[in-house]
Design a protein around this motif. Structure first.
Motif, short mmCIF file in Angstrom:
data_model
loop_
_atom_site.label_atom_id
_atom_site.label_comp_id
_atom_site.label_asym_id
_atom_site.label_seq_id
_atom_site.Cartn_x
_atom_site.Cartn_y
_atom_site.Cartn_z
N LEU A 1 -9.21 -90.50 -2.32
CA LEU A 1 -7.79 -90.41 -2.65
C LEU A 1 -7.47 -91.27 -3.85
O LEU A 1 -8.06 -92.34 -4.06
N ARG A 2 -6.56 -90.77 -4.67
CA ARG A 2 -6.12 -91.49 -5.85
C ARG A 2 -4.84 -92.23 -5.51
O ARG A 2 -3.82 -91.63 -5.16
N ALA A 3 -4.89 -93.54 -5.57
CA ALA A 3 -3.74 -94.38 -5.27
C ALA A 3 -3.91 -95.67 -6.04
O ALA A 3 -5.00 -96.01 -6.49
N GLU A 4 -2.81 -96.39 -6.19
CA GLU A 4 -2.80 -97.58 -7.04
C GLU A 4 -2.56 -98.83 -6.22
O GLU A 4 -1.49 -99.00 -5.62
N ALA A 5 -3.58 -99.69 -6.17
CA ALA A 5 -3.40 -100.99 -5.53
C ALA A 5 -2.34 -101.79 -6.33
O ALA A 5 -2.18 -101.58 -7.52
N PRO A 6 -1.59 -102.67 -5.64
CA PRO A 6 -1.87 -103.20 -4.32
C PRO A 6 -1.36 -102.37 -3.14
O PRO A 6 -1.64 -102.72 -2.01
N TYR A 7 -0.63 -101.30 -3.39
CA TYR A 7 -0.08 -100.54 -2.27
C TYR A 7 -1.14 -99.63 -1.68
O TYR A 7 -1.85 -98.93 -2.41
N LEU A 8 -1.25 -99.62 -0.35
CA LEU A 8 -2.24 -98.83 0.36
C LEU A 8 -1.53 -97.76 1.19
O LEU A 8 -0.70 -98.09 2.05
N PRO A 9 -1.82 -96.48 0.96
CA PRO A 9 -1.09 -95.39 1.62
C PRO A 9 -1.59 -95.11 3.04
O PRO A 9 -2.04 -94.00 3.35
N PHE A 10 -1.51 -96.12 3.90
CA PHE A 10 -1.93 -95.98 5.29
C PHE A 10 -0.88 -96.62 6.19
O PHE A 10 -0.19 -97.55 5.79
N GLN A 11 -0.81 -96.12 7.41
CA GLN A 11 0.13 -96.68 8.37
C GLN A 11 -0.34 -98.04 8.86
O GLN A 11 -1.52 -98.39 8.73
N ASP A 12 0.58 -98.79 9.43
CA ASP A 12 0.26 -100.12 9.94
C ASP A 12 -0.84 -100.04 11.00
O ASP A 12 -0.81 -99.17 11.89
N GLY A 13 -1.79 -100.97 10.92
CA GLY A 13 -2.78 -101.13 11.97
C GLY A 13 -3.68 -99.93 12.21
O GLY A 13 -4.03 -99.66 13.36
N THR A 14 -4.07 -99.23 11.16
CA THR A 14 -4.88 -98.02 11.34
C THR A 14 -6.32 -98.16 10.87
O THR A 14 -7.14 -97.30 11.18
N LEU A 15 -6.66 -99.20 10.13
CA LEU A 15 -7.99 -99.32 9.55
C LEU A 15 -8.81 -100.42 10.24
O LEU A 15 -8.27 -101.42 10.71
N GLY A 16 -10.12 -100.19 10.27
CA GLY A 16 -11.01 -101.18 10.86
C GLY A 16 -11.55 -102.17 9.86
O GLY A 16 -11.97 -103.27 10.23
N ALA A 17 -11.56 -101.80 8.58
CA ALA A 17 -12.06 -102.70 7.54
C ALA A 17 -11.59 -102.21 6.19
O ALA A 17 -11.38 -101.01 5.99
N VAL A 18 -11.43 -103.15 5.27
CA VAL A 18 -11.10 -102.84 3.88
C VAL A 18 -12.11 -103.56 3.00
O VAL A 18 -12.26 -104.78 3.10
#
Length: 248
Positions: free
Chosen positions: A139-156
């Protein structure tokens, strides 16, 4: 058992109604990109993307860290620090997805997503993933904003990406937001050079940081269990999102 439902066409936000195109295997979530530095603009060149893994990435790593790790040692270091994620892994600033592909090959690895601002890098990443036969969502997106819902990822994971982030505080707040409790943030950077090289690095859009600043900003964002591997000037760090009961 119900048949799976497949959706085609652009992605649509259920909250704001915004529509984002999906083309060449890449979901484009960039609405109004900020001005980028010369180095980031160079990453948009297709010839750079095509030669990135074999030539450009090693040259850039050597220029910034003097003695970069070999590919296998680098992957093993990141892999050990990531642990065993219980939810999807996001590779921020993935480039052409070199590490994302290797993570996706790991047995019992959670789903892997890879995010970058460069369209050329992402399109090359899709082609490389298809050729390797591994599943990575680009996916193409621009940090620092991450296009994911709260508490959905296991690691970054942010391999080599942290020096490109100008707003470290916002970046860490976003990473903390999208991680599950116990989720890990793993990133690498290099020690800030002395003047006048420091001005040169800033001029091309790089923002190196030292351990003290990273430790302080990680704690301010709510992270716990900060650890670091120091291979001067290379610095690799890991921190976790604690539960409500976990002391900092």
């Amino acid at each position: 058992m119900d048949a799976p439902v497949h959706f085609f066409g652009p992605l649509r936000c259920l909250e704001c109604g915004a529509s984002h195109p999906v083309a060449e295997g890449v979901a484009d979530l960039v609405v109004d990109p900020a001005a980028s530095g010369p180095l980031q603009r160079g990453m948009e060149q297709r010839w750079v993307a095509r030669s990135y893994e074999r030539y450009m990435r090693p040259v850039l790593q050597r220029a910034l860290t003097r003695q970069p790790l070999d590919g296998d040692s680098e992957f093993l270091l990141y892999r050990s620090l990531l642990g065993t994620p219980a939810a999807p892994v996001l590779d921020v600033g993935c480039g052409t997805g070199l590490l994302a592909r290797r993570l996706a090959r790991e047995p019992d690895m959670a789903p892997v997503a890879a995010m970058d601002l460069s369209r050329a890098m992402l399109e090359e990443g899709v082609a490389q993933a298809r050729e390797a036969g591994v599943g990575v969502d680009f996916l193409r997106a621009e940090a620092p904003y991450l296009p994911f819902q709260d508490g959905t990822l296991g690691a970054v994971l942010m391999s080599d990406a942290l020096p490109f982030v100008a707003d470290l505080s916002r970046m860490l707040l976003e990473v903390h937001r999208v991680l599950r409790p116990g989720g890990r943030w793993v990133a690498s950077t290099y020690a800030p050079p002395k003047a006048p090289r420091a001005l040169l690095h800033r001029g091309v859009g790089l923002h190196p940081r030292g351990e003290a600043e990273l430790r302080r900003e990680a704690a301010a964002a709510g992270f716990v269990r900060f650890e670091r591997v120091s291979l001067p000037p290379l610095l690799v760090v890991k921190a976790e999102k604690g539960s409500a009961e976990t002391p900092r």
